[in-house]
Design a protein around this motif. Structure first.
Motif, PDB file in Angstrom:
ATOM      1  N   PRO A   1       0.859  -1.324  -0.024  1.00 38.93           N
ATOM      2  CA  PRO A   1       0.018   0.037  -0.015  1.00 38.93           C
ATOM      3  C   PRO A   1       1.039   1.203  -0.061  1.00 38.93           C
ATOM      4  O   PRO A   1       0.415   2.277  -0.525  1.00 38.93           O
ATOM      5  N   CYS A   2       1.973   1.302   0.728  1.00 37.05           N
ATOM      6  CA  CYS A   2       2.966   2.459   0.719  1.00 37.05           C
ATOM      7  C   CYS A   2       3.476   2.740  -0.689  1.00 37.05           C
ATOM      8  O   CYS A   2       3.360   3.743  -1.176  1.00 37.05           O
ATOM      9  N   ALA A   3       3.859   1.723  -1.276  1.00 35.36           N
ATOM     10  CA  ALA A   3       4.186   1.636  -2.701  1.00 35.36           C
ATOM     11  C   ALA A   3       3.096   2.319  -3.853  1.00 35.36           C
ATOM     12  O   ALA A   3       3.232   2.821  -4.699  1.00 35.36           O
ATOM     13  N   VAL A   4       1.911   1.748  -3.614  1.00 37.45           N
ATOM     14  CA  VAL A   4       0.654   2.288  -4.225  1.00 37.45           C
ATOM     15  C   VAL A   4       0.407   3.885  -4.266  1.00 37.45           C
ATOM     16  O   VAL A   4       0.468   4.608  -5.142  1.00 37.45           O
ATOM     17  N   TRP A   5       0.472   4.397  -2.811  1.00 33.62           N
ATOM     18  CA  TRP A   5       0.642   5.906  -2.636  1.00 33.62           C
ATOM     19  C   TRP A   5       1.604   6.337  -3.666  1.00 33.62           C
ATOM     20  O   TRP A   5       1.650   7.487  -4.489  1.00 33.62           O
ATOM     21  N   THR A   6       2.688   5.842  -3.173  1.00 36.15           N
ATOM     22  CA  THR A   6       4.152   6.440  -4.057  1.00 36.15           C
ATOM     23  C   THR A   6       4.080   6.536  -5.332  1.00 36.15           C
ATOM     24  O   THR A   6       4.248   7.526  -6.125  1.00 36.15           O
TER      25      THR A   6
ATOM     26  N   ARG B   1      -5.561  12.973   4.749  1.00 35.92           N
ATOM     27  CA  ARG B   1      -6.847  12.567   5.315  1.00 35.92           C
ATOM     28  C   ARG B   1      -6.752  10.958   5.895  1.00 35.92           C
ATOM     29  O   ARG B   1      -7.249  10.922   7.043  1.00 35.92           O
ATOM     30  N   VAL B   2      -6.308  10.187   5.178  1.00 35.19           N
ATOM     31  CA  VAL B   2      -6.098   8.803   5.298  1.00 35.19           C
ATOM     32  C   VAL B   2      -5.071   8.571   6.330  1.00 35.19           C
ATOM     33  O   VAL B   2      -5.232   7.945   7.393  1.00 35.19           O
ATOM     34  N   ASN B   3      -3.822   9.487   6.326  1.00 35.07           N
ATOM     35  CA  ASN B   3      -3.069   9.347   7.499  1.00 35.07           C
ATOM     36  C   ASN B   3      -3.431   9.806   8.762  1.00 35.07           C
ATOM     37  O   ASN B   3      -3.315   9.226   9.821  1.00 35.07           O
TER      38      ASN B   3
ATOM     39  N   ARG C   1      -6.685   9.421   9.609  1.00 38.39           N
ATOM     40  CA  ARG C   1      -7.699   8.419  10.284  1.00 38.39           C
ATOM     41  C   ARG C   1      -6.829   7.254  10.801  1.00 38.39           C
ATOM     42  O   ARG C   1      -7.067   6.677  11.744  1.00 38.39           O
ATOM     43  N   LEU C   2      -5.667   6.889  10.111  1.00 40.20           N
ATOM     44  CA  LEU C   2      -4.916   5.630  10.665  1.00 40.20           C
ATOM     45  C   LEU C   2      -3.977   6.108  11.604  1.00 40.20           C
ATOM     46  O   LEU C   2      -3.337   5.302  12.006  1.00 40.20           O
ATOM     47  N   ALA C   3      -3.881   7.216  12.012  1.00 35.25           N
ATOM     48  CA  ALA C   3      -2.881   7.554  13.014  1.00 35.25           C
ATOM     49  C   ALA C   3      -3.301   6.800  14.244  1.00 35.25           C
ATOM     50  O   ALA C   3      -4.459   6.831  14.722  1.00 35.25           O
TER      51      ALA C   3
ATOM     52  N   GLN D   1       0.874  14.110   9.269  1.00 36.18           N
ATOM     53  CA  GLN D   1       0.260  15.130   8.292  1.00 36.18           C
ATOM     54  C   GLN D   1       1.633  15.517   7.742  1.00 36.18           C
ATOM     55  O   GLN D   1       2.591  16.171   8.350  1.00 36.18           O
ATOM     56  N   TRP D   2       1.604  14.968   6.388  1.00 36.92           N
ATOM     57  CA  TRP D   2       3.009  15.189   5.682  1.00 36.92           C
ATOM     58  C   TRP D   2       3.095  16.109   4.629  1.00 36.92           C
ATOM     59  O   TRP D   2       2.081  16.240   4.049  1.00 36.92           O
ATOM     60  N   PRO D   3       4.157  16.666   4.318  1.00 34.60           N
ATOM     61  CA  PRO D   3       5.449  16.693   4.889  1.00 34.60           C
ATOM     62  C   PRO D   3       5.567  17.210   6.089  1.00 34.60           C
ATOM     63  O   PRO D   3       5.119  18.189   6.799  1.00 34.60           O
TER      64      PRO D   3
ATOM     65  N   PHE E   1       7.351  21.591  -3.311  1.00 35.80           N
ATOM     66  CA  PHE E   1       7.853  20.372  -2.581  1.00 35.80           C
ATOM     67  C   PHE E   1       7.424  19.267  -3.344  1.00 35.80           C
ATOM     68  O   PHE E   1       8.324  18.438  -3.577  1.00 35.80           O
ATOM     69  N   LEU E   2       6.446  18.950  -3.517  1.00 32.00           N
ATOM     70  CA  LEU E   2       5.862  17.552  -4.108  1.00 32.00           C
ATOM     71  C   LEU E   2       6.510  17.392  -5.587  1.00 32.00           C
ATOM     72  O   LEU E   2       6.909  16.389  -5.853  1.00 32.00           O
ATOM     73  N   GLN E   3       6.431  18.534  -6.224  1.00 27.88           N
ATOM     74  CA  GLN E   3       6.798  18.513  -7.523  1.00 27.88           C
ATOM     75  C   GLN E   3       8.434  18.115  -7.514  1.00 27.88           C
ATOM     76  O   GLN E   3       8.958  17.194  -8.444  1.00 27.88           O
TER      77      GLN E   3
END
Ligand code: FAD
Length: 515
Positions: free
Chosen positions: A378-383, A451-453, A455-457, A470-472, A499-501
């Motif tokens: 799942p980590c790699a799917v997000w990435t 949002r998912v982060n 919820r899952l924290a 909440q990233w970064p 940053f994301l770019q």
């Protein structure tokens, strides 16, 4: 399709009340509750619902002490509950203190604030009114005196005491206290700026400011980007020895020693091609293989997914070539269905005879978990999808929705984690269609991932060595973080975009450990 009635879904972290659960949730509970009574047809309720959802995310860490709930009074099956509580207008809010009896009708919040900050303060005021049965999970919120602090480590079994120095009407200290409520080995107290002996003993000049006092008597000021709640809470939650309750942290070196899997040292702030290729392998050879024949919406989703991969995957020439061969083959399949085995033949046989090849097997690097059950796919799917949205922007795609819709289709038709797919689809339904530029596609995915982060924290699936934040983080991107005049945290979206770019750009992807 999600057919939830009402304004809230299970992913909103709001308890959805019904005649079946209302008594057990509100009465004789160890937590206090704030309940919104609403009607789906009421425009003000629709307008208020994003605030209620933001509030739920904002005070998620306070949940053992106070929780949010909502009930749709327009739903006929809920009518009796709403009538019993004397509800005549919407939206109405009621506060139920901890251990409310079944006779309780709750306390009406008339003229309540319509913003998250105001509501948060309101909740603190209400919590402080508990005089008999203080919610057991709720730490003391009153100000600390010099005597209490002097004896603190004799009476409390923690290593750190954080002191928030502030003025009487500031809520920061109490907010941080509640934000740390689910963390062990730390306590937080507020100290007023009028407590002169402590102010001069600690040399405090700024209000608010946060000082750390530890059991060996050391005192130092907490270094943060801004003197504000979010920054204090984030820094305190990450102090050495501070752990989330129920999540003991075994040193990573011990884990590595006892693990049968080889640990690959990696840079936590970089993207690895090995994770992306492993995601492709797992998705195309493992996840899809569960579908013997693929047709209808699933086939459309697969075609779109492979098409965006062929267009934007910034991989090695051989991998790109494999994806292009698959894409060309799929575009020629005009029948109502395909067989997975044919798809697989193209991927494995035809493809391997040329210079096109997708390596077999998974080798997680940046997505390694401290134990096998954590992270990985799942980590790699997000990435992968963050990289693809950035790549679409870099190459100037003509369709801002292309990558997001491909992800939506893949997740909905094939992603093995079905609850994840339901949650993701509800976020997509809410706002994916509003994305009108390539930049906003990059930001859309970043916001939903956070949002998912949120919820899952603290969830069971969270790797204690890779907590959901909440990233970064402020360390990773200081300029992404700012504060409003009110002291509320604010993302600087232009900086986040930059940053994301850069973070997900093809030029920065590391190729270590590639097979
Ligand atoms: P991940 O959340 O997987 O993040 C991977 C990496 O991406 C991080 O290490 C970080 O470098 C980076 N990152 C973190 N946040 C962001 C961001 N906001 N923007 C850009 N990059 C970021 N699990 C559930 O238990 N319930 C669910 O409902 C659920 N829904 C999911 C929906 C989707 C579409 C996906 C792909 C996964 C979902 N998962 C869900 C899995 C969960 O989100 C994590 O992927 C998993 O728990 C592994 O977490 P991780 O620590 O590796 O970090």
């Amino acid at each position: 399709l999600i057919t939830e009635a009402g304004l809230y879904t299970a992913s909103d972290q709001i308890i959805i009340l019904s005649p079946e659960n209302v008594d057990s949730v509100l009465f004789n509970s160890s937590a206090a509750h704030l309940v919104e009574f609403y009607a789906t047809w009421c425009g003000h309720c629709v307008a208020f619902s994003p605030t209620w959802k933001s509030l739920a995310r904002d005070i998620k860490e306070w949940r053992p002490a106070v929780d949010l709930a909502a009930i749709d009074c327009a739903d006929e099956s809920n009518r009796k509950v709403c009538t019993n509580f004397g509800i005549t207008g919407y939206p109405s809010l009621k506060f139920f203190p901890a251990y409310s009896s079944s006779e309780s009708r709750g306390q009406d919040l008339r003229g309540f604030p319509r913003d998250v900050r105001g509501l948060r303060h309101y909740i603190i005021d209400k919590l402080e009114m508990h005089n008999e049965a203080w919610p057991p999970a709720c730490p003391p919120l009153e100000t600390a005196s010099e005597a209490e602090i002097d004896n603190f480590f004799q009476t409390n079994n923690v290593d750190h005491l954080a002191l928030v120095f502030e003025s009487k009407n500031s809520y920061v200290g109490r907010e941080v206290t509640l934000d740390l409520l689910q963390y062990e080995n730390i306590a937080v107290r507020r100290v007023l700026d009028t407590e002169m002996s402590l102010v001069s003993r600690f040399g405090v000049t700024d209000f608010p400011s946060c000082y750390l006092y530890n059991s060996s008597g050391n005192i130092y000021r907490l270094k943060v980007l801004s003197e504000a709640r979010t920054f204090y809470s984030y820094a305190l939650q990450r102090l050495p020895g501070v752990v989330r309750t129920g999540k003991p942290q075994i040193p990573i070196t011990d884990l590595i020693k006892n693990s049968t899997v080889e640990w690959r040292p990696f840079n936590k702030t970089r993207v690895y091609m090995s994770d992306l290729e492993s995601a492709l392998h797992y998705s195309l050879r493992v996840e899809l293989s569960g579908h013997i024949s693929i047709s209808g919406d699933d086939l459309t989703a697969l075609k779109k997914y492979i098409h965006v991969l062929a267009k934007y995957f910034p991989g090695r020439p051989s991998v790109k070539s494999a994806l292009k061969t698959l894409d060309n083959w799929l575009q020629l399949q005009t029948g109502a269905e395909i067989r997975y085995s044919d798809f697989r033949d193209v991927l494995d046989n035809t493809v391997q005879t040329s210079d096109a090849v997708l390596p077999e097997g998974v080798q997680w690097v940046g997505c390694q978990g401290s134990q096998e059950r954590y992270r990985g796919y799942p980590c790699a799917v997000w990435t992968l999808f963050h990289v693809l949205t950035v790549q679409a922007k870099e190459t100037g795609s003509s369709d801002p929705q292309e990558v997001l819709q491909a992800m939506r289709g893949y997740v909905s038709s094939f992603f093995g984690c079905r609850p994840c797919a339901t949650h993701f689809e509800s976020m997509a339904q809410e706002s994916m269609d509003h994305v009108t530029s390539l930049s906003s596609a990059v930001l859309w995915l970043w916001i939903r991932h956070n949002r998912v982060n949120n919820r899952l924290a603290g969830d069971l699936s969270e790797d204690p060595h890779f907590p959901k934040i909440q990233w970064p983080s402020p360390e990773l991107c200081p300029s992404c973080h700012g504060v409003k005049r009110t002291g509320e945290h604010q993302w600087n979206q232009e900086e986040v975009q930059i940053f994301l770019q850069n973070y997900f750009s093809s030029a920065r992807i590391l190729t270590d450990y590639l097979q």
